[in-house]
Design a protein around this motif. Structure first.
Motif, PDB file in Angstrom:
ATOM      1  N   LEU A 141       0.823  -1.202   0.000  1.00 41.98           N
ATOM      2  CA  LEU A 141       0.000   0.000   0.000  1.00 41.98           C
ATOM      3  C   LEU A 141       0.861   1.258   0.000  1.00 41.98           C
ATOM      4  CD1 LEU A 141      -2.893   1.133   0.156  1.00 41.98           C
ATOM      5  CD2 LEU A 141      -2.689   1.077   2.638  1.00 41.98           C
ATOM      6  N   GLY A 142       2.006   1.197   0.701  1.00 45.89           N
ATOM      7  CA  GLY A 142       2.916   2.337   0.682  1.00 45.89           C
ATOM      8  C   GLY A 142       3.447   2.617  -0.713  1.00 45.89           C
ATOM      9  N   VAL A 143       3.789   1.555  -1.437  1.00 45.72           N
ATOM     10  CA  VAL A 143       4.247   1.733  -2.816  1.00 45.72           C
ATOM     11  C   VAL A 143       3.143   2.335  -3.675  1.00 45.72           C
ATOM     12  CG1 VAL A 143       5.075   0.516  -4.862  1.00 45.72           C
ATOM     13  CG2 VAL A 143       5.911  -0.149  -2.610  1.00 45.72           C
ATOM     14  N   LEU A 144       1.900   1.852  -3.498  1.00 44.79           N
ATOM     15  CA  LEU A 144       0.771   2.396  -4.250  1.00 44.79           C
ATOM     16  C   LEU A 144       0.546   3.871  -3.912  1.00 44.79           C
ATOM     17  CD1 LEU A 144      -1.656   1.967  -6.136  1.00 44.79           C
ATOM     18  CD2 LEU A 144      -2.970   1.253  -4.119  1.00 44.79           C
ATOM     19  N   THR A 145       0.716   4.226  -2.656  1.00 52.14           N
ATOM     20  CA  THR A 145       0.541   5.622  -2.244  1.00 52.14           C
ATOM     21  C   THR A 145       1.551   6.530  -2.916  1.00 52.14           C
ATOM     22  OG1 THR A 145      -0.306   4.900  -0.097  1.00 52.14           O
ATOM     23  CG2 THR A 145       0.447   7.172  -0.260  1.00 52.14           C
ATOM     24  N   VAL A 146       2.801   6.098  -2.953  1.00 48.50           N
ATOM     25  CA  VAL A 146       3.839   6.893  -3.613  1.00 48.50           C
ATOM     26  C   VAL A 146       3.510   7.084  -5.087  1.00 48.50           C
ATOM     27  CG1 VAL A 146       6.271   6.943  -4.264  1.00 48.50           C
ATOM     28  CG2 VAL A 146       5.620   6.220  -1.963  1.00 48.50           C
ATOM     29  N   LEU A 147       3.060   6.016  -5.756  1.00 48.04           N
ATOM     30  CA  LEU A 147       2.708   6.125  -7.171  1.00 48.04           C
ATOM     31  C   LEU A 147       1.539   7.095  -7.372  1.00 48.04           C
ATOM     32  CD1 LEU A 147       2.980   2.384  -8.316  1.00 48.04           C
ATOM     33  CD2 LEU A 147       4.558   4.265  -8.822  1.00 48.04           C
ATOM     34  N   CYS A 148       0.525   7.014  -6.501  1.00 48.22           N
ATOM     35  CA  CYS A 148      -0.620   7.920  -6.635  1.00 48.22           C
ATOM     36  C   CYS A 148      -0.220   9.374  -6.409  1.00 48.22           C
ATOM     37  CB  CYS A 148      -1.709   7.515  -5.655  1.00 48.22           C
ATOM     38  SG  CYS A 148      -2.541   5.961  -6.066  1.00 48.22           S
ATOM     39  N   LEU A 149       0.663   9.617  -5.451  1.00 52.29           N
ATOM     40  CA  LEU A 149       1.105  10.988  -5.194  1.00 52.29           C
ATOM     41  C   LEU A 149       1.934  11.531  -6.358  1.00 52.29           C
ATOM     42  CD1 LEU A 149       2.066  10.773  -1.410  1.00 52.29           C
ATOM     43  CD2 LEU A 149       0.047  11.839  -2.414  1.00 52.29           C
ATOM     44  N   LEU A 150       2.702  10.667  -6.981  1.00 51.91           N
ATOM     45  CA  LEU A 150       3.494  11.101  -8.129  1.00 51.91           C
ATOM     46  C   LEU A 150       2.623  11.361  -9.353  1.00 51.91           C
ATOM     47  CD1 LEU A 150       6.603   8.734  -7.804  1.00 51.91           C
ATOM     48  CD2 LEU A 150       6.470  11.169  -7.233  1.00 51.91           C
ATOM     49  N   LEU A 151       1.509  10.629  -9.465  1.00 53.16           N
ATOM     50  CA  LEU A 151       0.675  10.723 -10.665  1.00 53.16           C
ATOM     51  C   LEU A 151      -0.560  11.610 -10.480  1.00 53.16           C
ATOM     52  CD1 LEU A 151       0.714   6.965 -11.776  1.00 53.16           C
ATOM     53  CD2 LEU A 151       2.011   8.854 -12.774  1.00 53.16           C
TER      54      LEU A 151
ATOM     55  N   PHE B 222      -6.619   5.874   0.667  1.00 58.35           N
ATOM     56  CA  PHE B 222      -7.288   6.023   1.957  1.00 58.35           C
ATOM     57  C   PHE B 222      -8.276   4.888   2.197  1.00 58.35           C
ATOM     58  CE2 PHE B 222     -10.739   7.541   4.623  1.00 58.35           C
ATOM     59  CZ  PHE B 222     -10.039   8.048   5.703  1.00 58.35           C
ATOM     60  N   ILE B 223      -9.099   4.588   1.200  1.00 58.83           N
ATOM     61  CA  ILE B 223     -10.103   3.532   1.365  1.00 58.83           C
ATOM     62  C   ILE B 223      -9.429   2.189   1.618  1.00 58.83           C
ATOM     63  CG2 ILE B 223     -11.935   2.261   0.200  1.00 58.83           C
ATOM     64  CD1 ILE B 223     -12.719   4.820  -1.219  1.00 58.83           C
TER      65      ILE B 223
ATOM     66  N   GLY C 129     -18.767   1.016   2.842  1.00 55.08           N
ATOM     67  CA  GLY C 129     -19.217   2.309   3.344  1.00 55.08           C
ATOM     68  C   GLY C 129     -18.524   3.471   2.664  1.00 55.08           C
ATOM     69  N   PHE C 130     -17.208   3.401   2.541  1.00 53.26           N
ATOM     70  CA  PHE C 130     -16.481   4.491   1.889  1.00 53.26           C
ATOM     71  C   PHE C 130     -16.810   4.554   0.395  1.00 53.26           C
ATOM     72  CE2 PHE C 130     -13.485   4.176   5.560  1.00 53.26           C
ATOM     73  CZ  PHE C 130     -13.642   5.477   5.987  1.00 53.26           C
ATOM     74  N   ALA C 131     -17.031   3.403  -0.222  1.00 48.79           N
ATOM     75  CA  ALA C 131     -17.400   3.410  -1.636  1.00 48.79           C
ATOM     76  C   ALA C 131     -18.754   4.081  -1.837  1.00 48.79           C
ATOM     77  CB  ALA C 131     -17.418   1.979  -2.172  1.00 48.79           C
ATOM     78  N   LEU C 132     -19.697   3.839  -0.925  1.00 45.85           N
ATOM     79  CA  LEU C 132     -21.012   4.466  -1.022  1.00 45.85           C
ATOM     80  C   LEU C 132     -20.901   5.986  -0.873  1.00 45.85           C
ATOM     81  CD1 LEU C 132     -24.086   3.944  -1.213  1.00 45.85           C
ATOM     82  CD2 LEU C 132     -24.123   3.888   1.281  1.00 45.85           C
ATOM     83  N   ILE C 133     -20.086   6.431   0.063  1.00 45.12           N
ATOM     84  CA  ILE C 133     -19.875   7.876   0.217  1.00 45.12           C
ATOM     85  C   ILE C 133     -19.238   8.464  -1.031  1.00 45.12           C
ATOM     86  CG2 ILE C 133     -18.626   9.618   1.558  1.00 45.12           C
ATOM     87  CD1 ILE C 133     -18.884   7.769   3.986  1.00 45.12           C
ATOM     88  N   LEU C 134     -18.289   7.744  -1.594  1.00 45.86           N
ATOM     89  CA  LEU C 134     -17.557   8.236  -2.758  1.00 45.86           C
ATOM     90  C   LEU C 134     -18.477   8.416  -3.954  1.00 45.86           C
ATOM     91  CD1 LEU C 134     -14.602   8.826  -3.776  1.00 45.86           C
ATOM     92  CD2 LEU C 134     -14.594   6.461  -4.589  1.00 45.86           C
ATOM     93  N   VAL C 135     -19.271   7.398  -4.275  1.00 45.20           N
ATOM     94  CA  VAL C 135     -20.094   7.456  -5.485  1.00 45.20           C
ATOM     95  C   VAL C 135     -21.289   8.377  -5.332  1.00 45.20           C
ATOM     96  CG1 VAL C 135     -19.376   5.142  -6.182  1.00 45.20           C
ATOM     97  CG2 VAL C 135     -21.447   5.423  -4.820  1.00 45.20           C
ATOM     98  N   ASN C 136     -21.568   8.843  -4.121  1.00 47.56           N
ATOM     99  CA  ASN C 136     -22.655   9.799  -3.928  1.00 47.56           C
ATOM    100  C   ASN C 136     -22.163  11.242  -3.888  1.00 47.56           C
ATOM    101  OD1 ASN C 136     -25.483   8.546  -3.403  1.00 47.56           O
ATOM    102  ND2 ASN C 136     -24.062   7.170  -2.375  1.00 47.56           N
ATOM    103  N   GLY C 137     -20.884  11.444  -4.180  1.00 50.76           N
ATOM    104  CA  GLY C 137     -20.358  12.797  -4.281  1.00 50.76           C
ATOM    105  C   GLY C 137     -20.112  13.491  -2.966  1.00 50.76           C
ATOM    106  N   LEU C 138     -19.978  12.723  -1.874  1.00 55.28           N
ATOM    107  CA  LEU C 138     -19.775  13.318  -0.554  1.00 55.28           C
ATOM    108  C   LEU C 138     -18.343  13.168  -0.064  1.00 55.28           C
ATOM    109  CD1 LEU C 138     -23.046  12.194   1.279  1.00 55.28           C
ATOM    110  CD2 LEU C 138     -22.474  14.475   0.461  1.00 55.28           C
TER     111      LEU C 138
END
Length: 696
Positions: free
Chosen positions: A26-36, A471-472, A494-503
């Motif tokens: 997950l740390g590696v994925l986080t670094v990639l997301c921050l770079l991109l 984060f999720i 739960g987080f996916a439901l919040i995400l797709v509802n624009g909140l």
């Protein structure tokens, strides 16, 4: 140790535990997301075109259902309106001397002469302040809501006790009732029952039901098996055993539930005023806050606080007798004398009304009419010392709130901090974070090092700059490892439901505000709890303060924060902290005071200093209790989000409040369930962590 043995052992020191391998990925994925994230902005800002119109679907269903069932609920509203008016007229008919006599008699029987004196002082203040009619209207609401909540809660509690298979479903429903903001379920109540005092009554009854349900199940579960068996051996039928054996045995716990239900109903008086207020204390607080009449706000808020403390002490006195036994005044006030005193109070009321049927016996000039000068004085203080209050607010805002929200990378600008963050500064920051993580790795282990790295990334990017996939996945992985895969899937859904509802932006705002409030409450409240645990004098001083803070309705905390710091996130932070700071004080003190004395003595005999004894012996042993305090702190902070929305936040609480103003049932339900999801997730995580710590 031989050389081969050392060689054989060295790989174990460098080996990473299997549970930490997903975190490394997950740390590696986080670094990639921050770079991109610059090239792929959707990693941070979820696109609007990807959201689902779930709120519109809910509104469509709600409109269709409400059109069919609304007439029945409107008839129920008219039916409840009659006892509501009757209770108000009855309390308005009672003259204040009769009320004081009756309350003083109840206070003597409940807790003795001290509570009786406090009761008379409280009622005298309400009378002199000019809020007697409003207080009687508030009591009418409470007196009607509490019996409804008590009967409904008792029936549901008995159902959960008699049908264990239904208990998970019942507990889930109770969790939702206690964590969904009141504003969220006010929307369907308004659609069904219309606008008026009855809606406030029903909302208060719904909000106050869960404590009775939980205490009923707890009390019946704790009935000793020997007592139940004795009832069966005496020839009792199942019904006789329940009503004559089990319920009397569980009565102390049931009375505790009654106390909590009464306090919950009283805490809803201002919320009830928003959607159907009449001339009561909640409406007085709300209207004076809207007019910026801080003198009247303090007076009326103090009325609610004193009433809450008085009712709490009255009901808890009947539920839990003093540990040292009844006082002389309590023994003197026998049940017969109590009934006689209440009869005398009623007779006094009848005589007064016969002699002077139209008299109010209220002071002509009350304190509330003399608060114009106090308002000007308070406004003068705010104006004359605006440099101090603005300085405090700006310091916390620019040095704490803003960096947590937008990160160091966003706060370090010439307009905010006076300089811009250069690549060299960013490199130095991450070198320091890596150094601290290395020290944590060397001193504690890989888990603590990962925590340091995560904190360093969040502080740099801020909550708003965190990529939502990272984060999720991080929260779902944490929930899965701490409490099992079911909670992990619950977090993911739960987080996916919040995400797709624009909140998602509102969720991030809620998380950063609540996280900061909880951290500050743990720091300040925990320090006060440690101090109180080692000083009886400090404990005695803090106890009434904590009692007052714990019994005040949530809206009251907005008054001082709004008066000195105006609207904004800092005002919301102060209000949340005032409401959530009591649990860490109480739980830390309780945990430290109940650490085993022989363990502490053993540590002290080994030559440990008081600080070493605290950090290395007392706090680790008290950790399960402290974690429960953390749980309660998080619950309190989340429950204040909707209330804090009145002072200018942009979080999930604001989404609920806006939905209430628009009667948008769909968005109100989704935003309310989002807050409930956060509360339930935090509760389950901490409970699992406490269970692990206790087992270890």
């Amino acid at each position: 140790m031989t050389a081969p043995a050392a060689i054989a052992r060295s790989p174990r020191r460098l080996a990473i535990a299997p549970a930490l391998l997903p975190w490394c990925g997950l740390g590696v994925l986080t670094v990639l997301c921050l770079l991109l994230k610059t090239e792929l902005p959707w990693l941070v800002n979820f696109p609007k075109q990807w959201t689902l119109p779930l709120a519109s679907y809910i509104n469509a269903v709600t409109d269709a259902v409400v059109a069919v069932i609304q007439p029945g609920f409107r008839a129920l509203s008219a039916l409840l309106d009659a006892p509501m008016r009757g209770a108000r007229l009855a309390l308005a008919w009672l003259p204040w001397p009769a009320v004081m006599l009756a309350v003083a008699a109840l206070a003597l029987k409940s807790s003795g002469e001290r509570l009786a004196i406090f009761a008379l002082a409280t009622l005298a203040y309400i009378l002199l302040a000019g809020y007697w009619p409003q207080s009687m209207n508030t009591l009418a609401l409470v007196l009607l809501a509490v019996p409804i909540s008590t009967v409904l809660g008792f029936l549901l509690g008995v159902l959960g006790y008699a049908r264990p298979r239904l208990r998970p479903v019942l507990n889930g429903a109770l969790d939702l009732m206690q964590t969904v903001p009141a504003f969220a379920y006010l929307i369907p109540l308004l659609l069904l029952f219309g606008f008026g005092p009855v809606v406030g009554l029903i909302a208060s009854a719904i909000y106050a039901t869960p404590p009775t349900v939980r205490n009923t199940m707890l009390g019946l579960d704790r009935v000793p098996a020997a007592i139940s068996e004795a009832g069966l051996m005496s020839g009792c039928t199942r019904r006789q055993q329940f009503w004559q054996v089990e319920v009397p045995t569980a009565l102390p716990q049931l009375l505790v539930g009654f106390n909590q239900t009464t306090m919950a109903a009283l805490s809803m008086v201002i919320v009830a005023a928003i959607i159907g207020g009449f001339e009561d204390i909640g409406w007085e607080v709300l209207s004076s806050m809207r007019k910026a009449e801080f003198g009247q706000s303090i007076l009326s808020g103090l009325v609610i606080a004193l009433l809450a403390i008085l009712i709490d002490r009255l009901t808890i006195g009947f539920a839990k007798p003093p540990e040292t036994g009844p006082t002389r005044a309590m023994r003197w006030m026998t049940p017969r004398r109590l009934v006689l005193s209440l009869a005398v109070a009623l007779a006094l009321a009848i005589v007064i009304r016969l002699v002077a049927p139209g008299a109010t016996f209220l002071p002509e000039t009350a304190l509330r009419t003399e608060m114009g000068g106090v308002n000007q004085w308070l406004l003068g203080i705010v104006r004359d010392y605006a440099w101090f209050f603005d300085g405090v607010r700006n310091t916390v805002l620019y040095c704490l709130l803003l960096p947590m929200r937008v990160g160091i990378s966003g706060a370090a600008t010439p307009a905010i901090w006076g300089f811009a963050l250069s690549p060299t500064m960013a490199a130095v920051y991450f070198v320091l974070v890596l150094a601290v993580a290395g020290l944590a790795m060397r001193r504690f282990g890989a888990r603590e090092a990962l925590v340091v790295l995560a904190a360093g990334v969040i502080l740099y990017t801020g909550f708003l700059g965190l990529p939502w996939p990272d984060f999720i996945l991080a929260v779902a992985l944490l929930a899965g490892q701490v409490a099992g895969y079911r909670l992990g899937l619950f977090a993911l859904a739960g987080f996916a439901l919040i995400l797709v509802n624009g909140l998602w932006p509102q969720l991030v705002q809620s998380l950063y505000l609540c996280t900061l409030a909880v951290l500050l409450c743990l720091l300040i409240g925990g320090s006060l709890g440690v101090w109180a645990a080692h000083s009886d004098r400090v404990s005695r001083i803090l106890k009434p303060i904590c009692d007052a803070l714990q019994t005040m309705p949530q809206f009251v905390f907005l008054i001082p924060a709004l008066m000195f710091f105006k609207v904004g996130e800092f005002t919301a932070l102060i209000a949340i902290m005032l409401y959530a700071i009591v649990p860490p004080i109480r739980y830390v003190e309780h945990g430290l005071r109940h650490v085993r004395a022989d363990v502490v003595e053993a540590v002290e005999q080994m030559g440990a200093t008081p600080l070493q004894t605290l950090l290395q012996a007392k706090l680790p042993l008290a950790l399960p209790v402290v974690m429960l305090g953390l749980n309660q702190t998080i619950m309190a902070a989340l429950s204040m989000l909707a209330i804090a929305a009145l002072v200018g936040t942009r979080d999930l609480g604001q989404a609920v409040y806006v939905a209430l103003g628009k009667a948008d049932a769909g968005m109100g339900l989704i935003a309310g369930l989002s807050i409930a999801f956060l509360a339930i997730l935090a509760d389950r995580l901490i409970q699992a962590a406490v269970a692990r710590s206790t087992a270890a």
